[in-house]
Design a protein around this motif. Structure first.
Motif, PDB file in Angstrom:
ATOM      1  N   ASP A   1      -3.381  -2.613  -7.547  1.00 43.51           N
ATOM      2  CA  ASP A   1      -3.801  -1.248  -7.237  1.00 43.51           C
ATOM      3  C   ASP A   1      -3.019  -0.316  -8.156  1.00 43.51           C
ATOM      4  O   ASP A   1      -1.794  -0.244  -8.074  1.00 43.51           O
ATOM      5  CB  ASP A   1      -3.509  -0.929  -5.772  1.00 43.51           C
ATOM      6  N   ALA A   2      -3.719   0.374  -9.039  1.00 44.37           N
ATOM      7  CA  ALA A   2      -3.067   1.244 -10.026  1.00 44.37           C
ATOM      8  C   ALA A   2      -2.123   2.245  -9.376  1.00 44.37           C
ATOM      9  O   ALA A   2      -1.079   2.577  -9.946  1.00 44.37           O
ATOM     10  CB  ALA A   2      -4.117   1.974 -10.859  1.00 44.37           C
ATOM     11  N   SER A   3      -2.462   2.707  -8.185  1.00 48.32           N
ATOM     12  CA  SER A   3      -1.624   3.719  -7.531  1.00 48.32           C
ATOM     13  C   SER A   3      -0.288   3.136  -7.055  1.00 48.32           C
ATOM     14  O   SER A   3       0.633   3.885  -6.746  1.00 48.32           O
ATOM     15  CB  SER A   3      -2.367   4.362  -6.361  1.00 48.32           C
ATOM     16  N   ALA A   4      -0.171   1.817  -7.006  1.00 50.60           N
ATOM     17  CA  ALA A   4       1.063   1.184  -6.560  1.00 50.60           C
ATOM     18  C   ALA A   4       1.970   0.764  -7.724  1.00 50.60           C
ATOM     19  O   ALA A   4       3.062   0.256  -7.495  1.00 50.60           O
ATOM     20  CB  ALA A   4       0.738  -0.038  -5.702  1.00 50.60           C
TER      21      ALA A   4
ATOM     22  N   ASP B   1       4.480   1.340 -10.757  1.00 47.90           N
ATOM     23  CA  ASP B   1       5.469   2.297 -11.240  1.00 47.90           C
ATOM     24  C   ASP B   1       5.256   2.440 -12.751  1.00 47.90           C
ATOM     25  O   ASP B   1       5.638   1.554 -13.532  1.00 47.90           O
ATOM     26  CB  ASP B   1       6.872   1.787 -10.921  1.00 47.90           C
TER      27      ASP B   1
ATOM     28  N   GLU C   1      -7.598   1.874  -9.332  1.00 46.71           N
ATOM     29  CA  GLU C   1      -7.107   2.052  -7.969  1.00 46.71           C
ATOM     30  C   GLU C   1      -8.000   1.278  -7.014  1.00 46.71           C
ATOM     31  O   GLU C   1      -9.190   1.107  -7.255  1.00 46.71           O
ATOM     32  CB  GLU C   1      -7.086   3.525  -7.599  1.00 46.71           C
TER      33      GLU C   1
ATOM     34  N   SER D   1      -8.319  -1.928  -3.718  1.00 48.31           N
ATOM     35  CA  SER D   1      -7.878  -3.264  -3.318  1.00 48.31           C
ATOM     36  C   SER D   1      -8.766  -4.340  -3.918  1.00 48.31           C
ATOM     37  O   SER D   1      -9.902  -4.088  -4.295  1.00 48.31           O
ATOM     38  CB  SER D   1      -7.879  -3.379  -1.799  1.00 48.31           C
TER      39      SER D   1
END
Length: 186
Positions: free
Chosen positions: A57-60, A62, A164, A166
């Motif tokens: 998930d791109a949003s997870a 860093d 982003e 799952s």
């Protein structure tokens, strides 16, 4: 892919199964549509691509940690190893200067990131970088008699275009797994 994405969107599906995901292009398009995708293939390269593009998930991620890792790997001096010998000297898939970079980067990924969630992203970056400097043609990756112009360029790691949402990456035989992975809308 846009046509498949449109079909996916119009279907109203919320989950999808891609049983022979290969390069994960279809899985990625379904994920772009907001679908929870399960990508299956028996090839290890495909598993890595699915871990990167489908399961991550791109949003997870860093972004600064990823940039730091890519900078570190990009700064490594080349090492003459298996990849260089096999794909640069015994055959002409890559120029030796790039093969040595692949050897060094691949080893550093195993040494420094084997337990990191960045591992599939870094491996995907390396695979895609190698693809941009190969001297091959066609699906069968036959090397050409004269070096392809792109093969003279230096291997360059880039951040893959992460999505982003799952998803799940599964390594295995679709014939064995198809009935056991659960219900899917598509």
């Amino acid at each position: 892919m846009p046509a498949l994405g449109e079909l996916c969107r119009r279907s109203g599906a919320r989950s999808a199964l891609d049983l022979f995901c290969g390069t994960t292009r279809v899985s990625q398009e379904f994920k772009r549509q907001g679908i929870d995708v399960t990508a299956v293939d028996s090839a290890r390269y495909s598993e890595v691509l699915a871990q990167c593009y489908v399961a991550t998930d791109a949003s997870a991620v860093d972004a600064s940690e990823l940039a730091e890792a890519l900078d570190h790997l990009s700064s490594l001096p080349g090492v003459d190893g298996y990849f260089t010998d096999t794909f640069c000297r015994r055959s002409r898939f890559f120029q030796p200067h790039n093969g040595m970079r692949v050897d060094a980067i691949r080893q550093a990924i195993e040494d420094d990131y084997s337990e990191s969630p960045l591992r599939p992203i870094l491996l995907t970056s390396l695979m895609e970088a190698a693809d941009r400097v190969d001297s091959t043609t066609g699906v069968q990756m036959a090397y050409v008699k004269q070096w392809a112009p792109r093969s003279h360029k230096d291997l360059e790691l880039r951040v893959p275009e992460l999505l982003e949402g799952s998803g799940t990456a599964v390594l295995g035989d679709a014939n064995d797994l198809a009935g056991r992975l659960g219900p899917f809308d598509l």
